[in-house]
Design an enzyme around this catalytic site. Structure first.
Site, short mmCIF file in Angstrom:
data_model
loop_
_atom_site.label_atom_id
_atom_site.label_comp_id
_atom_site.label_asym_id
_atom_site.label_seq_id
_atom_site.Cartn_x
_atom_site.Cartn_y
_atom_site.Cartn_z
N GLU A 148 0.83 -1.30 -0.14
CA GLU A 148 0.08 0.10 -0.17
C GLU A 148 0.96 1.24 0.02
O GLU A 148 1.99 1.21 0.41
CB GLU A 148 -0.87 -0.22 1.30
CG GLU A 148 -1.94 -0.92 1.12
CD GLU A 148 -3.10 -0.18 0.28
OE1 GLU A 148 -3.13 0.77 -0.07
OE2 GLU A 148 -3.94 -1.07 -0.11
N ARG A 296 -17.30 0.02 -0.27
CA ARG A 296 -16.33 -0.83 -1.12
C ARG A 296 -17.18 -1.90 -2.01
O ARG A 296 -18.15 -1.91 -1.96
CB ARG A 296 -15.48 -1.46 -0.04
CG ARG A 296 -14.79 -0.55 0.91
CD ARG A 296 -13.49 -0.94 1.56
NE ARG A 296 -12.52 -1.47 0.62
CZ ARG A 296 -11.46 -2.19 0.86
NH1 ARG A 296 -11.14 -2.17 2.61
NH2 ARG A 296 -10.55 -2.61 0.40
N LEU A 297 -16.29 -2.19 -2.83
CA LEU A 297 -16.88 -3.12 -3.95
C LEU A 297 -16.93 -4.57 -3.63
O LEU A 297 -16.40 -5.15 -2.37
CB LEU A 297 -15.91 -3.11 -5.29
CG LEU A 297 -15.58 -1.65 -5.57
CD1 LEU A 297 -14.39 -1.75 -6.75
CD2 LEU A 297 -16.68 -0.94 -6.02
N TRP A 299 -16.21 -8.24 -4.31
CA TRP A 299 -15.14 -8.83 -4.89
C TRP A 299 -15.38 -10.02 -5.51
O TRP A 299 -14.85 -11.18 -5.04
CB TRP A 299 -13.77 -8.64 -4.03
CG TRP A 299 -13.46 -7.37 -3.64
CD1 TRP A 299 -13.78 -6.13 -3.88
CD2 TRP A 299 -11.81 -7.20 -2.99
NE1 TRP A 299 -13.04 -5.33 -3.48
CE2 TRP A 299 -11.88 -5.93 -2.75
CE3 TRP A 299 -10.95 -7.99 -2.57
CZ2 TRP A 299 -10.88 -5.29 -2.43
CZ3 TRP A 299 -9.90 -7.30 -1.79
CH2 TRP A 299 -9.63 -5.94 -1.73
N ASP A 402 -6.86 -3.51 -10.14
CA ASP A 402 -6.18 -3.12 -8.88
C ASP A 402 -5.28 -4.05 -7.97
O ASP A 402 -5.38 -5.45 -8.40
CB ASP A 402 -7.60 -2.63 -8.01
CG ASP A 402 -7.28 -1.68 -6.99
OD1 ASP A 402 -6.05 -1.17 -6.68
OD2 ASP A 402 -8.05 -1.17 -6.14
N GLU A 405 -0.38 -5.93 -4.32
CA GLU A 405 0.73 -5.56 -3.45
C GLU A 405 0.61 -6.47 -2.28
O GLU A 405 1.48 -6.25 -1.45
CB GLU A 405 0.67 -4.24 -2.79
CG GLU A 405 0.78 -3.17 -3.97
CD GLU A 405 -0.97 -2.80 -4.62
OE1 GLU A 405 -1.82 -3.75 -4.05
OE2 GLU A 405 -0.86 -1.95 -5.45
N ARG A 452 -1.78 0.12 -10.36
CA ARG A 452 -1.07 0.84 -9.69
C ARG A 452 0.16 -0.27 -9.03
O ARG A 452 1.13 0.37 -9.08
CB ARG A 452 -1.96 1.35 -8.38
CG ARG A 452 -2.48 0.17 -7.36
CD ARG A 452 -3.05 0.84 -6.15
NE ARG A 452 -3.10 -0.37 -5.25
CZ ARG A 452 -3.27 -0.09 -3.87
NH1 ARG A 452 -3.85 1.23 -3.83
NH2 ARG A 452 -3.49 -1.01 -3.13
N ASP A 469 -3.34 5.95 -4.70
CA ASP A 469 -4.44 6.38 -3.91
C ASP A 469 -4.15 7.85 -3.01
O ASP A 469 -3.78 7.88 -1.87
CB ASP A 469 -5.03 5.49 -2.79
CG ASP A 469 -5.56 4.13 -3.36
OD1 ASP A 469 -5.80 3.91 -4.61
OD2 ASP A 469 -5.78 3.22 -2.78
N HIS A 534 -12.38 10.37 -10.66
CA HIS A 534 -12.59 9.19 -9.35
C HIS A 534 -13.51 10.06 -8.33
O HIS A 534 -13.23 11.16 -8.08
CB HIS A 534 -11.47 8.63 -8.81
CG HIS A 534 -11.45 7.38 -7.85
ND1 HIS A 534 -12.49 7.12 -7.09
CD2 HIS A 534 -10.87 6.42 -8.14
CE1 HIS A 534 -12.33 5.90 -6.65
NE2 HIS A 534 -11.51 5.26 -7.25
#
Lengths: 681, 681
Positions: A148, A296-297, A299, A402, A405, A452, A469, A534
């Site tokens: 992150e 949030r989405l 998933w 997305d 990481e 990212r 972000d 965004h």
């Protein structure tokens, strides 16, 4: 895919020791009393909390390889055999290659490596992947571990303090989604450490740079070139030439809305305001879940008919108007989604160490499993079953790919690889999934994904970076300005196309969007390859483009400027494909004979012929950007001429960010027309 | 002064390697594939900002000493010769002594040392000097470098965040004025690292403790004993038996006022409220200067007649009433004071590296020089000229001997010693100055000084510790409770007498004294050897004892309780002189067969017969302190009996801190009388 370096490394032996040269540049200086190479052993200690890592080394041994002898095979120039002392067993073999050093540990227990590079006073050191805080890394230490990016990224900021208290999420100047152990020195050479292990560049010691890696790297790649641009092309050769950016991606703005079916009506408002729009991006196309971080989405990577009824018809209707539809996907599967069950049944999930059960990652009030991309059939499955069938077949032309990481280090991977070595490679595997899914539907060069997360080699796999972000503010280490630094650093190591979240993303601890921020970010985004808005992590608490008439009109105008630049951008894309040069580039790349350009990190060349000095601070009415020597620069909005080699002093009100074009540019007529068409009243 | 250890170390050689034993305890286990000893080289990087240090090591080499052979001289048991590998030159000679290991580096370039100790599950590790946050160091890492203690000392606290922003002054759980590389293991052995270099104990690895030192220590001292109390006596033997505490110091409270001449009138108010007072402590006796931190003292160690007119007469008048006068001194000389000129003229000041001029330390809006105590005549000068002539001859009976932690590492010392090695020794030199000054006037055992800075060996030089600069609050890592932990940890390594600033010291960033805090601190201080109040760094912004009738009455009552305990405390002082046992001691010291006592850090034995469980949190009305098994404990204020081996449940209103005495104590009549005399209405 590797072009031969302009100057292959050479060894020079003397009574004192041995030195390594690239043309006339001494790179290493090794002597028994001042060794340049070290090996050792250590045990990593890793803590992860939602993609925020704390790494520490329990170092067992660091062995100075004081005793260097020429390799027996091939003469003095072939390489080095390195031992702690005369008579001691050698521990490392170094073989010279055309573009670097091949390293071979002679004791399999060795898992630490250090290399001291020659440092020069005033040397600048660029690269490091996508660095948000500093393009020039000189004087600082940069660990390379994808994570992150951090919230605030500044231990002196109250926002970072708050975020650190909640799971160590504050980050620091070096935390990044896309690290890469590559440097480009102002001495006009480049160095890359070929390992996916945790590594680190330490530029804090004026007597020598120190490179550290938690593995013996396979190679240290080296290249020198007479000009910086040549070095960037070599790096692009090393890491992969960027794919061509689809033309639709820069012919208008991509509007980010995540308001379910209401997104379509809100798009109409934006269109009605006169915006040039080439895409609608609805990351909530998969449905949502509410958490304390924000909405949030869900998933489970399938169109959600409850949140987006009649999506195929909607997409077709947009397509008829020349507007693409974009979505969102990431490499994790929510444990309460349907795809999780499919992947688990097929044995495609990474496993726990302590049980034959899928490893679940805590993503903040929900858990998800990791598709194990070290298993080739898992890559195939995600590419075909998810990217192909759920995204492309549903009509998506693009998506945010997305994450990447979060690979923990306490899990089991199918190929038996060490998660400490797989962690940094994960973004590459994730990019490959997306690339292959698109190729499988014959959509290469048309469908677009943006990432990212990254690591060495991403540039050849992923067509577009986004800067992660940002906070919705002007803060030094996590605000709008970091997008510029990110573009410049990533561009130097081979990533030609970059963009950010217009308006920023993270709103926490009282940080809220202002109209000024949204407008300044619109101006910046217009002069990047992709202009994508965004809503941020907490849309309800933050100003949106369509909520303020002034902001919306300003955005619409900037989107038309952006679209009007398309012919020029198309030319830059051709150049990128041919040479690997990034669209957004530090001024020194095209103007390296003007040393005043070398330290500039917040203005950039947009190609060779535009200088963009975006306003990155609040309350600015004028600006004094430096313009490179040797050319005449015309202020875009007023047509005023400014001789290069000095700072211009220009008005910079909202709507007129400091942008200049070269008088001698073949695109001068286009720029001139844009300046006239969009001049402020 | 060293008593022979109850169990001298022994070596045991086998095919696998060699082990070191203390009686039946394996201390080291060394094998080629699992070495216990390492040496190396590194370069310290040190930043100092007003006594707050940031230390980092640029590590060059860490050499595992895999190859151990018996010393030629003296047989297998005499010691070890250690080399990196068979056939390699040995780098370290280890010779067994009756109470440890003597170490001898065989390469003068070596300046790093690591030692791996056998760890046992559940092992507790006490000591470390004066530790404010944790008495048991297990599971954590403790660097040893005398420094400012830090403000807040908790990276999750807003106060620490603010302090860190201003010069890195926030500290952490391990920052202390008085570090000491000594441990006392629950395995009933003790280990001490004999070096003044920076060192560190790392207890974070369950497979072994690691000791690090930035020098090859002269010795690793080792001792084992069947009982913890025996170990503490051994440590007291090693570090110096404490001098006897003067009786006046515990026969009443010492009132801290720094209000110039007004201090005398305010003392009368406190006396009129019925307080038992044995001293008036005016640290501003030298005059003041105003800074943004608060009102600070004028660091020119002479009575200031402007701020304290007629001081000799005042002191005489107090003495006639049995009240001593105390002041303040520290080892620095303000550059604008008269003593600075004297010391400079005599060549007694530490010098800059880059000029033959005194080194000036920034103390926050003023500068001061360092008297160079590596020069014997500087010690003599300060002892005679300052301590003797200015303090004792002026009538002072005691003083805070402040500081000692600030020795920078970028200066020149007269004896040519490395400031990195002198830094931790500085508190000892400073203690010696005070000790010698008092001895020079024949006042040993009567005049009293108290220090916060310390290092191994302080206990034999300084008669009294004070716990440094707490926040004026109940916070976990810098509030009232840290005084208790400090007393217990320091006591275990030989410091018998401890106390704190009643009311706390530091008021910054909105932290302010409450009446409750002052009262709880009065209760705590009453049950410590010395009950000394402090106005704090910002007296005007914080409640003082004489500003609130309830607070004052409570203090007066507690001071009388304190005075009433004097016969018992006198007995404890005798025991301290005889055995080195501290007055305040962890419960396990006298009750080690009750394992429930081992983890208790906020209650203590005040000697063997009193259990003190001070209230260290706000808003407490009852308490449930654990009482050691095997005795019957009587609640001081109510006379209720509580069987040991369980938690008592007692009321704990203001004025009745949980205190218990043993029914079988020879002092039971005294305690019973105190309980009756001071019972709450």
């Amino acid at each position: 895919m590797s072009a031969p370096s302009a100057a292959a490394p050479r060894l020079h032996w003397s009574a004192e020791g041995v030195t390594l040269w690239l043309a006339d540049r001494m790179i290493l200086r090794h002597a028994a009393d001042r060794p340049a190479l070290f090996v050792g052993r250590g045990a990593a200690r890793v803590r992860m909390d939602r993609g925020n890592f704390a790494l520490a080394d329990r170092l067992e041994e660091r062995i100075a390889l004081r005793h260097a002898t020429p390799l027996q095979e091939g003469g003095d120039g072939a390489g080095l055999l390195l031992a702690p002392a005369p008579g001691a067993a050698p521990l490392l073999r170094v073989r010279l290659e055309a573009d670097g050093l091949a390293l071979e540990p002679l004791d399999p227990a060795l898992n630490r490596f250090w290399l001291r590079l020659v440092a020069e006073p005033g040397e600048r050191l660029w690269g490091g992947g996508e660095q948000m805080s500093y393009v020039d890394m000189a004087g600082r230490r940069f660990p390379f571990w994808t994570s992150e990016p951090g919230i605030g990224r500044d231990k002196a900021s109250p926002v970072t303090f708050e975020a650190d208290r909640e799971g160590g999420a504050g980050g620091d100047y070096w935390t990044t989604n896309y690290p890469q152990p590559t440097l480009l020195s102002s001495r006009r050479y480049a160095l890359h450490v070929e390992t996916s292990a945790y590594s680190c560049f330490d530029f804090t010691d004026p007597t020598g740079h120190e490179i550290e890696a938690w593995a013996i790297p396979a190679r240290i790649r080296l290249a020198a070139a007479p000009r910086f641009a040549g070095l960037v092309t070599i790096l692009s050769d090393w890491f992969g030439r960027p794919p061509r950016l689809p033309r639709w991606a820069y012919e208008g703005a991509i509007i980010g809305l995540k308001d379910g079916a209401a997104s379509f009506a809100r798009l109409e408002t934006i269109l009605a305001a006169g915006a040039a729009v080439s895409g609608l991006w609805c990351e909530d196309w998969v449905g949502v879940r509410q958490t304390s971080f924000g909405r949030r989405l869900f998933w489970d990577w399938r169109a959600n008919a409850a949140r987006y009824p009649d999506l195929p018809a909607r997409i077709a209707a947009l397509a008829a108007r020349g507007i693409r539809f974009l979505g969102y996907v990431n490499p994790y599967l929510a444990v309460d989604g349907a795809l999780y069950g499919e992947a688990q049944a097929a044995g495609l999930l990474a496993l726990r160490l302590d049980a034959d059960a899928p490893y679940h990652v805590d993503f903040g009030e929900f858990e998800a499993a990791i598709v194990d991309f070290t298993r080739p059939e898992a890559i195939d499955w995600f590419a075909e079953r998810v990217i192909g069938r759920e995204l492309l077949d549903a009509g998506l032309s693009g998506w945010m790919a997305d994450f990447g990481e979060y690979l923990p280090v306490d899990l089991r991977l199918a190929d038996g690889s060490d998660p400490l070595l797989a962690h940094n490679r994960w973004p590459l595997l994730w990019a490959e999934v997306n690339r292959r899914g698109i190729a499988g539907r014959g959509r290469t060069g048309d469908a677009l994904f943006f990432m990212r997360a990254g690591f060495s080699g991403l540039s050849g796999l992923c067509p577009l970076l986004w800067a992660g972000d940002q906070l919705v503010d002007f803060s030094r280490h996590d605000g709008i300005g970091t997008v510029v630094r990110a573009a410049l650093s990533a561009g130097l190591v081979g990533n030609a196309y970059h963009h950010g979240d217009l308006g920023g993303y993270t709103s926490l601890y009282g940080v809220r969007r202002t109209p000024e921020l949204l407008m300044r970010w619109s101006e910046l985004a217009a002069f990047t390859p992709v202009m994508r808005s965004h809503e941020g992590n907490r849309p309800e608490e933050n100003l949106q483009l369509d909520q303020d008439a002034t902001v919306l009109a300003h955005f619409a105008r900037m989107s038309r400027v952006h679209a009007a630049l398309a012919p020029y951008v198309a030319r830059l894309c051709e150049e990128a494909v041919a040479t690997g040069l990034p669209l957004q580039r530090p001024l020194f790349l095209d103007h390296e004979d003007d040393p005043a350009c070398w330290g500039i990190e917040t203005a950039y060349g947009y190609g060779r012929d535009l200088i963009v000095a975006p306003v990155l601070e609040a309350g600015m009415a004028r600006a004094r950007p430096y313009l490179p020597a040797g050319r005449c620069w015309i202020h875009l909005w007023t047509g005023a001429c400014h001789a290069g080699g000095a700072a211009a002093d220009v008005p910079a009100p909202l709507g007129a960010p400091p942008v200049f074009y070269a008088e001698d540019s073949p695109f001068a007529p286009l720029f001139g027309a844009i300046g006239r068409d969009f001049a402020l009243a």
